[in-house]
Structures are given as C-alpha cells and as structure tokens.
Design a protein around this motif. Structure first.
Motif, short mmCIF file in Angstrom:
data_model
loop_
_atom_site.label_atom_id
_atom_site.label_comp_id
_atom_site.label_asym_id
_atom_site.label_seq_id
_atom_site.Cartn_x
_atom_site.Cartn_y
_atom_site.Cartn_z
N LEU A 187 0.48 -0.76 -0.07
CA LEU A 187 0.39 -0.11 -0.12
C LEU A 187 0.93 1.31 -0.10
CD1 LEU A 187 -2.77 -1.04 3.34
CD2 LEU A 187 -3.07 -1.45 0.06
N PRO A 188 1.50 1.56 -0.69
CA PRO A 188 2.52 2.79 -1.53
C PRO A 188 1.21 3.85 -0.44
CG PRO A 188 1.85 1.53 -3.16
CD PRO A 188 1.37 1.33 -2.33
N THR A 189 1.43 4.75 -0.91
CA THR A 189 1.18 6.68 -0.57
C THR A 189 1.19 7.61 -1.29
OG1 THR A 189 2.38 7.35 0.65
CG2 THR A 189 0.42 6.42 2.09
N VAL A 190 -0.04 7.33 -1.67
CA VAL A 190 0.50 8.90 -3.45
C VAL A 190 -0.49 9.91 -3.05
CG1 VAL A 190 -0.91 9.32 -5.74
CG2 VAL A 190 -1.17 6.64 -5.02
N GLY A 191 0.99 10.89 -2.50
CA GLY A 191 0.66 12.41 -2.33
C GLY A 191 0.29 11.83 -1.02
N GLY A 192 0.24 10.89 0.44
CA GLY A 192 0.00 11.59 1.30
C GLY A 192 -0.95 10.81 1.77
N ASN A 193 -2.04 10.28 0.35
CA ASN A 193 -2.78 9.32 0.34
C ASN A 193 -3.11 8.30 0.76
OD1 ASN A 193 -4.81 11.73 1.16
ND2 ASN A 193 -5.05 12.40 -0.40
N LEU A 194 -4.14 6.79 0.55
CA LEU A 194 -3.66 6.24 -0.01
C LEU A 194 -4.35 5.37 -1.45
CD1 LEU A 194 -5.51 3.22 3.40
CD2 LEU A 194 -3.30 3.57 2.23
N PRO A 195 -3.86 4.80 -1.89
CA PRO A 195 -4.47 4.63 -3.70
C PRO A 195 -6.64 4.40 -3.64
CG PRO A 195 -3.14 3.43 -2.81
CD PRO A 195 -2.65 4.24 -2.01
N ILE A 196 -6.37 3.51 -2.50
CA ILE A 196 -7.81 3.41 -2.22
C ILE A 196 -8.42 4.24 -0.89
CG2 ILE A 196 -9.44 1.27 -2.56
CD1 ILE A 196 -7.27 -0.64 -3.47
N PRO A 197 -9.32 5.09 -0.94
CA PRO A 197 -9.48 5.78 0.11
C PRO A 197 -10.82 4.64 0.54
CG PRO A 197 -10.66 7.01 -1.52
CD PRO A 197 -9.63 5.52 -2.44
N ALA A 198 -11.96 3.98 0.43
CA ALA A 198 -12.77 3.32 1.33
C ALA A 198 -11.56 1.66 1.60
CB ALA A 198 -13.94 3.25 0.69
#
Lengths: 491, 150
Positions: free
Chosen positions: A340-351
C-alpha cells in the motif's frame, strides 16, 4: 439452586463446565498466528530503515493482548456454560477478527478518528472496541439463548420491525455520498441494513418452515418447467419488490443483492426445487436490466465493472487501484505492513478499511493469503450448514442455514466486487471490514449459530394449526380449531 | 544474506503457513466428522418424538427412528404401536416420498390430526408438525444427521 451459591444469575442455571478440547487447540493456533502476524507487521517498515533496532517485537502489543485475552475469556465462558456447542465457529471467526485487527493497525490510523472523553481513538482502537463488543455479544447470546420461541412466534412482528427500520432510515437517515444508509439515534448511529439481514433470515425461516410442506408439494406446470404453486409466488414477488425498492429508494445495491440471493438460497434449502431458483434468477435479470436503464448508480457500477480503465481516475478509480493492489501482491504478497504505497500522502483506495479490505490483504498477503481468508469464510458457512443439518426441526434448520449463508454470500459479493468478478457494491466484508454495525450484527449471527448448535435446547413449540393458505390450496379444507384434535369417542 | 531480512521473510512465511495450518486442522476435524457420520448404520429419514401419551405406551419423550414407510396403530404389527383406547388397530400411515413426509389416515374411528387439523386423504407433513393419534401426540423431527459432531 446451585446457581445461587455460584453467584451467577439463576437464568444461567447451575454451572457444569464441559471441556471444549477441539476449540482450545484451534484457538491456540489462532493466538500463535496472530502473534506471528503482529511481529511480521512490526518488522516490515524496518527493512527500509535499518537504523532502528533489529530485535523482534509486536506491533501495538496492548491491542493484541487485549484481543487474545478477550477470545480466551469467551472460550472460558463457553466452557463454563456447559452447553454442547459447535467448537469450530469461534476459532474461525476469531481468526478473521484477528486478521481484521492486524489490518486496521496497519492502515493509517487517521482514516477514523473519534474522541471519547480525553482519549483520541484511531482506526485500530475503534476497531478493537467493536471487536470486543461483537465477541461479547456473540458469547452472551450463545450462553443465554435457550429457546427460539422469541424468534419463531413473532416472525411477523420481526418483519414489521424490519420494515419500520427501513422506512425510518429513508426519512430520518443521514445522507452520505448520495446514499441514505445510516440512522442516528442520539449518540448511536448505525446501518440498519446490517440488522435487517438477520431479521430477514428470521422471518424467512419462520415463513418457509410453516408453509414448507405445501411449497414442496404443489406445483404448476408450464410446458416442461414445473413451476412452484402460484399462490406461494407471492412472497417471492414481495421479496423482489423490496430488493428493487432498496435499489431505487436507497441506492443500496449491495444490500438488495444480498437479500435477494439469501432469499433464493433459503427458498431452495426449504423446498429443494430448482424451479424456484430459475424463476428467481429470471426475475433478478429482468429487474437488473430495468434498473440499469432507469437508475444512474446501477449504470455507473455496471459500466465500471465492464471496463474500469475507461475512466481510471474517475468512476473506475477504486477498482483500478484495487486490481493494481492484487497485482502487486502476486503469489505470497509483499508482507504485512510492506504494501500500500501512498499517493501524495493518501492511500490509493480511500475506502480500503470498509469496502476494500480484501484488496489490502491481497497486496500484503498475496494470492495465498486471500485464499486462506476465503477458506475461513467457507469454514463458517460449512459449520452453519452442518448445524442446520442436525437441527431438530425446519425452523432451526432454515435459521442456521440462512444465517451462515448471509455471511458467505456477503463475503462473496464484496470479494467478487473487489476482484471485478461482479459489479462493485458497497457492503462490508464480514468480520474484517471496519464498522460497528457490521461487526455487532456478525456477532449476533455467530451467537445465534452457537446457541442453535446445541441440540439440548428446549424442544420446538407445537406448531400453529395451518389455516388461510392451506385452505387456499384445498388440501385441508376444514377450519382448524384449537381443540379439533380431541378424540370424539371410543374405538 | 542479511540475517535481519531473513528473519522478516521467515516471519512473513510463518504467518501464511500458520493460517494454512489452522485451515488444515479444521479440515481434519471436518473429515473426521464426515467419516463418523458415514459409519453410522442406516441413514434415517426422520424421527417421531412422543410428546404426550396418557397410557404410557409408547413412553413420553421416546424418540423413534422412522423408515420410509411407518404405520401407526394399536395392532402389534404396526411399526409404531400406540397403546391408546382411542386409537384404531390400523390408524394411520407415514410415508416418505422423494423430498417430504406424508401422512394418510387408514380409516380410523377417531381420525388423525396434524397440528389440530384433521387429516383428509394424503397430506404433507413438515418437520416439527405434531401428529395426534387417539390421545397420543407425536412430533415429527428431522433425522439426526451426525451425533459425533461435538
């Protein structure tokens, strides 16, 4: 009563502990597995950052200890209750709950934040609290439910309560993402659809066991297909209408799909007639087609299912990311805590913590891990069906089968949705997804299954005389009266 | 290889391995259950539990396994003999046809009742239904599939 001396409420009766050897052994494996998972979770981030200590340690040892202690306590209570209950259900669900706890510890804690008094609780804390409540509820039900009378006799009351819940959700519910799914009552809020699935199973078990002999026997022939008796198609039509209503009014595709599938399963379990299932599937396909044409949500879901890469950053975003996650996981995964690498500080899958936990597990545990998780769900279903097979009467058999199939079907619907096997619908993965309503209701299901697995429970109450629908078919014509069974004279 | 990396790998694989060990142990238990069930002689189709029996023959609480055809009556040649003065010699017959149980009254004097309604012709029965023959009441229960489960 010896109960008075032991200090427990007298409803529990005298304490006669009964050893549960198989459960003890399986729970030991569960504990070791979760400890190993926790160590693995703790080690993973240190691979990239070798500066820190290289000794073995647990990720958040307090949570793991509390969870394992809770499971041990539940086991102890079941032993003390002295009932002859199934010994595989608790370990299987405890394993699922443990995997859930590991996953929620691993995800960014900021996905959920709740302040209770002076404490700020993150995702892992809240999930642990719900797991505690869920397993406590399951144990309490398993120990205290000695009779199914309260479920059996009031099936229409339960059905009315279910409909009332639905209506209340529609008018009073909070709107989130265009769906009205959750209902707040003071400080408590929950998703009634979760509770509704249990109510549906209770009602169907009551209804189908009452009319089962007639459903099995009567049939209408149309050409080569033998259809079920037409008057009894009414419940199927009603069920179909409720499912479609859910889609149109609440935009709750997951619940609609779950309810209708479970209904067909239970109808088949009660009658053994494929005709019902065929009619049901035809109705389902027709309904789906109309819904696809009329309801925008359904259309979007089907379109991103057919080709999510058409809009990889728009509607299809979560599915595309989910597929990437499974692909990154490969055969044995990246290891807990390493995916689960983060994309711009967010998870790629929000839910990821509610609708896509399987994608996260797929990435970190790989195909091998996902198969094991699905295997655990299979075990839960198998136990439920086995409890059904050895139940004393139709109501209990259908109740047990229905409860187990709810869990199995729900797991299938969301797992297949994550994998783009069927269109994605937003329901939870039982025992694993984050969410209070879901965990509590699954706790209720496990508790009821455990209670039903004890054949020493009170014998089924005498069935009510058949009336109305029986006369409709002309099988038993005389009106049933309570004392019609009294003998009239000597032979 | 770096010993730390090796440890990480070992722990990862250990976790997956333990998941499968757990499933394997459950599978072993299930197979054991199935074997035990298969060893049981003569799969039964249902059983009758005596709910009420004023004369004490059959005794209340007795559970009788049923074959596909079971006659009920006062005559000793019946599969289920009920010692009741309101029962006829050949009172009723229970048959298992395909998927379900059926009951037929054999022209008894006082009739046969299911859940309080008189039986006319061949009438379907559900598990949990209560049959009344004379003053004796019997409940049809599902067969005990496996007694070794617990």
């Amino acid at each position: 009563m010896t109960a008075a001396t032991s200090g427990l409420p007298s409803i529990l009766g005298p304490i006669r502990p009964r050893p549960r050897g198989r459960e003890t052994k399986l729970l030991a494996v569960v504990a070791i597995t979760i400890l190993a998972g926790s160590v693995s979770l703790e080690l993973a981030p240190r691979v990239a950052d070798p500066g820190v200590s290289q000794g073995l340690s647990l990720a958040n040892p307090l949570h793991i200890a509390v969870y394992l202690g809770l499971i041990g306590l539940a086991h102890l209570v079941l032993i003390l209750s002295g009932r002859r209950m199934d010994q595989v259900l608790l370990p299987a669900t405890a394993m699922l709950g443990g995997v859930s706890l590991l996953l929620m510890e691993r995800l960014p804690q900021t996905l959920v934040s709740q302040a209770v008094g002076p404490w700020k609780l993150g995702l892992g804390d809240v999930q642990l609290a719900w797991l505690i409540l869920s397993f406590s509820l399951a144990t309490a039900l398993a120990v205290t439910v000695r009779s199914d009378r309260w479920l059996r006799l009031y099936k229409y009351t339960w059905a009315a309560a279910g409909v009332a819940l639905l209506v209340a959700t529609y008018f009073l519910g909070d709107e989130i993402n265009g769906q009205r799914l959750s209902l707040s009552l003071g400080p408590i809020s929950g998703q009634p659809a979760e509770l509704l699935k249990v109510i549906l199973v209770v009602f169907l078990a009551g209804y189908l066991s009452e009319y089962r002999p007639l459903l099995v026997e009567e049939s209408t022939k149309v050409g080569p297909i033998s259809l079920p008796p037409l008057p009894f198609l009414a419940p199927m039509a009603a069920m179909w209408a409720i499912a479609l209503g859910l889609v149109i009014v609440q935009r709750d595709l997951g619940a609609a799909l779950l309810f209708f599938t479970v209904f067909l399963f239970m109808l088949y379990a009660a009658t053994g007639r494929p005709g019902y299932v065929i009619v049901g599937v035809i109705l389902f396909l027709a309904g789906s087609f109309v819904m696809y044409r009329l309801v925008g949500t359904v259309q979007t879901r089907v379109d991103i299912w057919i080709d999510p890469f058409k809009s990889p950053t728009g509607d299809g975003y979560q599915i595309v990311q989910s597929l990437y996650a499974f692909a990154r996981g490969g055969l044995i995964g990246t290891g807990l805590g390493a995916g689960l690498p983060t994309v711009g500080g967010n998870l790629p899958i929000p839910a990821v913590h509610t609708d896509f936990p399987l994608a996260a597990l797929g990435e970190e545990l790989g195909l091998v891990g996902v198969m094991a998780i699905l295997g655990l769900f299979l075990v839960v279903v198998e136990r439920g069906l086995r409890i059904a097979a050895s139940a004393a009467d139709d109501f209990r058999a259908l109740l047990a089968a229905g409860l187990a199939l709810v869990i199995g079907t729900q797991a299938f619907i969301i797992a297949a949705g994550n994998l783009k096997l069927i269109p994605l619908t937003g329901i939870t993965l039982p025992f694993i997804s984050y969410g209070g309503s879901s965990l509590l209701v699954n706790g209720i299901i496990v508790g009821l299954l455990l209670a039903l697995s004890d054949r020493g429970v009170e014998p089924p109450p005498p069935p009510k005389p058949r009336s109305r629908l029986t006369r409709l078919t002309g099988r038993v014509t005389r009106l049933a009266t309570p004392d019609a069974g009294r003998p009239a004279g000597r032979t | 290889m770096d010993p730390f990396l090796l440890t990480v790998w070992v722990v990862r694989l250990l976790f997956l391995g333990l998941l499968y060990l757990f499933l394997f142990r459950i599978a072993k238990a299930l197979v054991g259950d199935l074997r035990a069930a298969a060893r049981e002689p003569g799969a039964e189709l249902g059983r009758l539990v005596v709910v009420q029996s004023p004369a004490g023959e059959p005794e209340e609480g007795t559970s009788l396994a049923l074959d596909a055809i079971a006659t009920i009556g006062r005559d000793v040649n019946n599969a289920i003999v009920v010692e009741d003065m309101f029962a006829s010699a050949e009172h009723a017959i229970l048959t298992f046809r395909g998927r379900a149980w059926y009951i037929e009254d054999l022209g008894s004097t006082n009739g046969t009742f299911v859940n309080g309604s008189p039986v006319e012709g061949v009438s379907p029965l559900g598990f949990g239904d209560v049959i009344q023959v004379g003053q004796v009441r019997l409940r049809l229960e599902r067969p005990r599939a496996d007694r070794s489960r617990r």
